[in-house]
Design an enzyme around this catalytic site. Sequence first.
Site, PDB file in Angstrom:
ATOM      1  N   PHE A 100      -1.561  -1.536   7.905  1.00  0.00           N
ATOM      2  CA  PHE A 100      -2.044  -1.279   6.400  1.00  0.00           C
ATOM      3  C   PHE A 100      -1.522   0.265   6.067  1.00  0.00           C
ATOM      4  O   PHE A 100      -1.765   1.159   6.793  1.00  0.00           O
ATOM      5  CB  PHE A 100      -3.643  -1.067   6.335  1.00  0.00           C
ATOM      6  CG  PHE A 100      -3.879  -1.261   4.859  1.00  0.00           C
ATOM      7  CD1 PHE A 100      -3.877  -2.665   4.208  1.00  0.00           C
ATOM      8  CD2 PHE A 100      -4.215  -0.393   3.997  1.00  0.00           C
ATOM      9  CE1 PHE A 100      -4.404  -2.878   2.848  1.00  0.00           C
ATOM     10  CE2 PHE A 100      -4.795  -0.314   2.841  1.00  0.00           C
ATOM     11  CZ  PHE A 100      -4.891  -1.666   2.513  1.00  0.00           C
ATOM     12  N   GLY A 124      -0.678   0.104  -7.624  1.00  0.00           N
ATOM     13  CA  GLY A 124       0.140   0.400  -6.638  1.00  0.00           C
ATOM     14  C   GLY A 124       1.351   0.713  -6.797  1.00  0.00           C
ATOM     15  O   GLY A 124       2.057   1.712  -6.080  1.00  0.00           O
ATOM     16  N   ASP A 152       2.748  -8.455   0.706  1.00  0.00           N
ATOM     17  CA  ASP A 152       2.032  -8.899   2.003  1.00  0.00           C
ATOM     18  C   ASP A 152       1.984 -10.230   2.263  1.00  0.00           C
ATOM     19  O   ASP A 152       3.363 -10.641   2.605  1.00  0.00           O
ATOM     20  CB  ASP A 152       0.547  -8.393   1.881  1.00  0.00           C
ATOM     21  CG  ASP A 152      -0.064  -8.667   3.282  1.00  0.00           C
ATOM     22  OD1 ASP A 152       0.553  -8.911   4.136  1.00  0.00           O
ATOM     23  OD2 ASP A 152      -1.192  -8.210   3.551  1.00  0.00           O
TER      24      ASP A 152
END
Length: 176
Positions: A154, A47, A105
């Site tokens: 998200f 990511g 997260d």
Amino acid sequence: MIEGIQIENPILIFSQEEILIRVSELRKRIAEDYCERKPLFIGVLKGAFVFLADLVRKFDFPLEIDFIRVSSYMGGMESKGIELIMDTSIPVEGRHVIVVDGIVDTGATLRFIVGRLKLKNPASLGVCALIDKKEKRGIEVKLDYVGFEIENGFLIGYGLDLNERGRELNGIYLIK
Ligand code: IMP
Ligand code: MG
């Protein structure tokens, strides 16, 4: 629907322009803090790959770049456990390390990575995250440099994916 991926009604929340402005602000702060420390940037794959590339592109001091990859057994949008897939290759001992992550997260992934790196005795260990998603944070992790904060939702784009889709998008989009 975004071009090429069937994701219904994505909402652009950070445009490419906004992201690049924010990244250059982070770059300035990191340069001030690390320009004389030959930092070792450790990108969290996959990511963070776009973010890390933009972040380091204009630095004008010595630095090194490495990567780590963990799997979070992502079943779609839920994280279920963590496993090391690819370790770093440059020795960390005595180095000023900056972990660069795409999105934090619950904090479980970052805690795992930071915990591992600390065992290798870096001279210092900082964390830079593009997105700090706050709602589900159960694990306290210290974020030294944060691009954007969101409560929940998200996100895809700018390196972030949903089941490997959306990483190539220039902006960051919120999906249901
Ligand atoms: P954590 O371990 O719960 O902090 O989750 C972090 C990892 O879950 C990130 O490195 C991503 O791989 C993934 N993740 C969590 N939220 C998102 C999101 O909104 N978009 C894309 N990936 C996410
Ligand atoms: Mg993912």
